[in-house]
Design a protein around this motif. Structure first.
Motif, PDB file in Angstrom:
ATOM      1  N   ALA A 159     -60.267 153.934  41.713  1.00 49.39           N
ATOM      2  CA  ALA A 159     -59.448 153.662  40.522  1.00 49.39           C
ATOM      3  C   ALA A 159     -58.013 153.378  40.918  1.00 49.39           C
ATOM      4  O   ALA A 159     -57.356 152.476  40.373  1.00 49.39           O
ATOM      5  CB  ALA A 159     -59.527 154.853  39.572  1.00 49.39           C
ATOM      6  N   GLU A 160     -57.516 154.122  41.914  1.00 54.03           N
ATOM      7  CA  GLU A 160     -56.147 153.900  42.372  1.00 54.03           C
ATOM      8  C   GLU A 160     -56.024 152.550  43.070  1.00 54.03           C
ATOM      9  O   GLU A 160     -55.010 151.849  42.922  1.00 54.03           O
ATOM     10  CB  GLU A 160     -55.742 155.031  43.317  1.00 54.03           C
ATOM     11  CG  GLU A 160     -54.307 154.925  43.804  1.00 54.03           C
ATOM     12  CD  GLU A 160     -53.931 156.068  44.720  1.00 54.03           C
ATOM     13  OE1 GLU A 160     -52.820 156.048  45.275  1.00 54.03           O
ATOM     14  OE2 GLU A 160     -54.774 156.994  44.915  1.00 54.03           O
TER      15      GLU A 160
ATOM     16  N   PHE B 178     -66.108 150.113  36.430  1.00 53.03           N
ATOM     17  CA  PHE B 178     -64.796 150.294  35.788  1.00 53.03           C
ATOM     18  C   PHE B 178     -64.661 149.285  34.645  1.00 53.03           C
ATOM     19  O   PHE B 178     -65.194 148.169  34.733  1.00 53.03           O
ATOM     20  CB  PHE B 178     -63.662 150.079  36.806  1.00 53.03           C
ATOM     21  CG  PHE B 178     -63.613 151.140  37.872  1.00 53.03           C
ATOM     22  CD1 PHE B 178     -62.883 152.301  37.652  1.00 53.03           C
ATOM     23  CD2 PHE B 178     -64.286 150.967  39.075  1.00 53.03           C
ATOM     24  CE1 PHE B 178     -62.833 153.274  38.633  1.00 53.03           C
ATOM     25  CE2 PHE B 178     -64.228 151.934  40.046  1.00 53.03           C
ATOM     26  CZ  PHE B 178     -63.500 153.109  39.837  1.00 53.03           C
TER      27      PHE B 178
ATOM     28  N   CYS C 141     -71.273 155.827  37.126  1.00 54.97           N
ATOM     29  CA  CYS C 141     -71.753 155.338  38.441  1.00 54.97           C
ATOM     30  C   CYS C 141     -73.272 155.339  38.457  1.00 54.97           C
ATOM     31  O   CYS C 141     -73.919 155.919  37.577  1.00 54.97           O
ATOM     32  CB  CYS C 141     -71.196 156.196  39.569  1.00 54.97           C
ATOM     33  SG  CYS C 141     -71.800 157.902  39.569  1.00 54.97           S
TER      34      CYS C 141
ATOM     35  N   LYS D 211     -56.049 149.332  40.481  1.00 51.40           N
ATOM     36  CA  LYS D 211     -55.066 149.201  39.401  1.00 51.40           C
ATOM     37  C   LYS D 211     -54.396 147.833  39.470  1.00 51.40           C
ATOM     38  O   LYS D 211     -54.146 147.312  40.550  1.00 51.40           O
ATOM     39  CB  LYS D 211     -54.008 150.307  39.518  1.00 51.40           C
ATOM     40  CG  LYS D 211     -54.540 151.682  39.122  1.00 51.40           C
ATOM     41  CD  LYS D 211     -53.432 152.707  39.217  1.00 51.40           C
ATOM     42  CE  LYS D 211     -53.901 154.090  38.816  1.00 51.40           C
ATOM     43  NZ  LYS D 211     -52.836 155.107  38.923  1.00 51.40           N
TER      44      LYS D 211
ATOM     45  N   GLU E  36     -66.839 143.856  33.376  1.00 53.31           N
ATOM     46  CA  GLU E  36     -66.620 145.140  34.033  1.00 53.31           C
ATOM     47  C   GLU E  36     -66.473 144.935  35.547  1.00 53.31           C
ATOM     48  O   GLU E  36     -67.054 144.031  36.131  1.00 53.31           O
ATOM     49  CB  GLU E  36     -67.793 146.080  33.751  1.00 53.31           C
ATOM     50  CG  GLU E  36     -67.905 146.480  32.286  1.00 53.31           C
ATOM     51  CD  GLU E  36     -69.070 147.413  32.051  1.00 53.31           C
ATOM     52  OE1 GLU E  36     -69.947 147.491  32.971  1.00 53.31           O
ATOM     53  OE2 GLU E  36     -69.133 148.059  30.996  1.00 53.31           O
TER      54      GLU E  36
ATOM     55  N   ARG F 228     -64.264 158.068  43.242  1.00 56.40           N
ATOM     56  CA  ARG F 228     -63.908 157.317  42.036  1.00 56.40           C
ATOM     57  C   ARG F 228     -62.393 157.292  41.862  1.00 56.40           C
ATOM     58  O   ARG F 228     -61.815 156.267  41.486  1.00 56.40           O
ATOM     59  CB  ARG F 228     -64.566 157.929  40.800  1.00 56.40           C
ATOM     60  CG  ARG F 228     -64.253 157.127  39.530  1.00 56.40           C
ATOM     61  CD  ARG F 228     -65.006 157.630  38.332  1.00 56.40           C
ATOM     62  NE  ARG F 228     -64.662 156.857  37.153  1.00 56.40           N
ATOM     63  CZ  ARG F 228     -65.176 155.685  36.815  1.00 56.40           C
ATOM     64  NH1 ARG F 228     -66.130 155.154  37.585  1.00 56.40           N
ATOM     65  NH2 ARG F 228     -64.790 155.045  35.717  1.00 56.40           N
ATOM     66  N   GLY F 229     -61.742 158.424  42.160  1.00 58.30           N
ATOM     67  CA  GLY F 229     -60.294 158.447  42.047  1.00 58.30           C
ATOM     68  C   GLY F 229     -59.643 157.470  43.014  1.00 58.30           C
ATOM     69  O   GLY F 229     -58.679 156.772  42.667  1.00 58.30           O
TER      70      GLY F 229
END
Length: 272
Positions: free
Chosen positions: A268-269, A201, A184, A272, A212, A264-265
């Motif tokens: 990311a979720e 990501f 980041c 997907k 990206e 970030r989690g």
């Protein structure tokens, strides 16, 4: 006896009267002083002269009286005319004075009205001035109080800025670690109270693009050390409840790593 005495006395009176008249019987009628008139000189010429003089004097007296009466009548008429003229002049002066008095009274009434209006205006201005003075004093107090509050806030901000500067110097290595570890970067947002955090990501496996992917959110920095952080912008959108949980952990621990790992989690979720 009494009757006899009365008769004797009467007879003796008659005898004595006859004896006294006997010597005068021989006088004539014309020689009697009772039948003779006195000789009188009437002087008719002198009387006529005196009557003429009296008539002249009387006529002169009448003429003088007539002239005096005419003069007095003329003087009376002249005086009466003067009195009439004086009366007309007096009436004219009275009318003029009455008109002047009426005008003066009208002027006095108008001046009194203007005076009353002026006093009313002065009272109104004084009341307005008193209100303005009270408002001015109230504003001065409010300004002074606001200035004190601003000074307190400025001092708090200066203290917080100094603390944040000190903390940033201490957190510099930590932020560098998180930027490298979580992929980041922290950027400015144009607002000193906000920062933009961008996560990078890798391309989606099996996707058509090899570029990206980025996810970004704006974090609002509190003005005080006890204030709460807030997320004001996210791309892509995240569930508010999950974001709120991450912010609760950040506000309770004051650790930036907790925020970065949690956000970030979530990104990311969501990506997907």
């Amino acid at each position: 006896m009494a009757q006899t005495c009365f008769s004797a006395s009467t007879s003796s009176f008659r005898t004595s009267q006859s004896q006294s008249q006997a010597p005068n019987a021989a006088m004539s009628y014309s020689d009697s002083p009772l039948t003779q008139l006195p000789a009188v000189d009437f002087s008719f010429d002198d009387l006529r002269r005196r009557m003429t003089e009296f008539s002249v004097k009387f006529d002169a007296f009448i003429e003088r009286g007539r002239k005096r009466v005419l003069e007095e009548r003329n003087e009376f008429r002249a005086r009466l005319g003067e009195l009439h003229e004086e009366q007309r002049s007096s009436n004219t002066q009275i009318a003029s004075l009455q008109s002047t008095l009426s005008t003066h009274n009208h002027v006095l009434a108008r001046e009194q009205q203007e005076k009353n209006e002026m006093h009313a205006q002065i009272s109104k201005l004084e009341a307005h001035q008193a209100t303005q003075a009270a408002t001015r004093d109230r504003l001065k107090n409010a300004i002074a109080q606001t200035q004190r509050q601003i000074e307190v806030k400025l001092q708090a901000q200066r203290d917080y800025a100094a603390k944040m500067d000190k903390q940033s110097r201490l957190n510099g290595p930590e932020l560098g670690f998180w930027e490298t570890y979580l992929g980041c970067r922290i950027e400015g947002s144009g607002d000193e109270n906000k920062v933009s955090i961008v996560f990078v990501f890798p391309p989606l496996k099996g996707g058509k693009s090899d570029e990206e992917r980025e996810a970004v959110f704006d974090l609002e920095i509190p003005a005080t050390a006890t204030g709460k952080y807030a997320v004001v912008h996210m791309k892509p959108r995240l569930e508010p409840a999950k974001v709120e949980k991450v912010l609760d952990r950040l506000n309770s621990t004051r650790e930036i790593g907790t925020l970065l790992k949690g956000m970030r989690g979530l990104f990311a979720e969501a990506m997907k």
